[in-house]
Design an enzyme around this catalytic site. Structure first.
Site, PDB file in Angstrom:
ATOM      1  N   LYS A 124      -6.551  -2.209 -79.647  1.00 45.15           N
ATOM      2  CA  LYS A 124      -5.852  -1.645 -78.655  1.00 45.15           C
ATOM      3  C   LYS A 124      -7.008  -0.574 -77.848  1.00 45.15           C
ATOM      4  CE  LYS A 124      -1.596   0.589 -76.687  1.00 45.15           C
ATOM      5  NZ  LYS A 124      -1.608  -0.614 -75.771  1.00 45.15           N
TER       6      LYS A 124
ATOM      7  N   HIS B  59      -1.687   2.596 -83.221  1.00 46.64           N
ATOM      8  CA  HIS B  59      -1.676   1.074 -82.915  1.00 46.64           C
ATOM      9  C   HIS B  59      -2.711   0.357 -83.699  1.00 46.64           C
ATOM     10  CE1 HIS B  59       0.861   2.257 -79.529  1.00 46.64           C
ATOM     11  NE2 HIS B  59       1.277   0.903 -79.355  1.00 46.64           N
TER      12      HIS B  59
END
Length: 242
Positions: free
Chosen positions: A139, A135
């Protein structure tokens, strides 16, 4: 459809852009800078709330919206220790709540594919499973909520596996544990890989998001579907996948 957007980061802005294109209206946008506007009166201008915030405030945000009489769609992860409290409140007060760790239609098909493959692989103990998720660097939770959902789907089908574990520094994990490697790279929207490997071969299934629009589209779809309902729902209810 009139939307109260609770959390106005990159996902919130993507949802607003797409919702506006679809003819919906975002009538309230709440972030850390305007919490004084997060009132029952303002919330009641909307038909539904879409909540994409942070784990430490998600439960409070959700309950504020529910207590204002607003159905809530939430995509915030890593707060689920309080999920049963939300479920109980909705049951006792005729509330409406929709949660998904990932709103992408493709990812939810991937969830079902993952469980089906795990059921097949449960009959082939020579294969060991491992997972990887990638990600963007902003995040906060690791492993991702999507990875946790995938791991739970595998645990449901393979009795010899008992838990999942974040894999750090390539350390060995027990045979009864699913290792999950979490990587944070640039502005990556999200990639999830599940591998089954043995001494003779390896098979892999993979989902790669190309942007945030797929997540935003699913959240808007869920919000429109939730209006007028009572109870607690997820993507399997919306998409009728099982």
């Amino acid at each position: 459809m009139k939307i109260a957007m609770i959390g106005y980061g990159k996902m919130g802005r993507t949802i607003e852009h797409l919702a506006t294109k679809q003819g919906h209206e975002v009538v309230l946008k709440i972030n850390a800078d305007n919490l004084d506007a997060f009132t029952t009166e303002n919330l009641q201008q909307a038909d539904v709330a879409i909540e994409f915030s942070q784990p430490d405030v998600a439960y409070k945000n959700i309950m504020t919206c529910l207590k204002a009489g607003l159905p809530v769609v939430s995509g915030t992860t890593a707060w689920l220790d309080k999920f049963e409290m939300v479920k109980d409140w909705c049951s006792n007060n005729n509330g409406a709540f929709f949660y998904a760790s990932n709103f992408s239609v493709g990812v939810n098909i991937f969830f079902e594919l993952n469980k089906h493959l795990a059921a097949i692989m449960s009959k082939h103990p020579a294969y060991q499973v491992r997972m990887e998720e990638i990600h963007h660097t902003q995040k906060l939770d690791a492993p991702s909520g999507t990875a946790v959902t995938l791991a739970e789907g595998i645990l449901e089908k393979i009795d010899t596996l008992q838990e999942y574990q974040l894999q750090e520094d390539n350390l060995n994990t027990p045979d009864n544990c699913i290792p999950i490697a979490s990587k944070r790279i640039g502005d990556t929207p999200g990639t999830h890989v599940i591998q089954y490997h043995s001494s003779i071969d390896e098979l892999e299934i993979k989902h790669t998001a190309k942007g945030r629009e797929g997540f935003a589209s699913g959240a808007i779809m869920a919000a429109h579907w939730l209006i007028g309902k009572q109870g607690v729902f997820g993507m399997s209810d919306l998409l009728q996948l099982s």
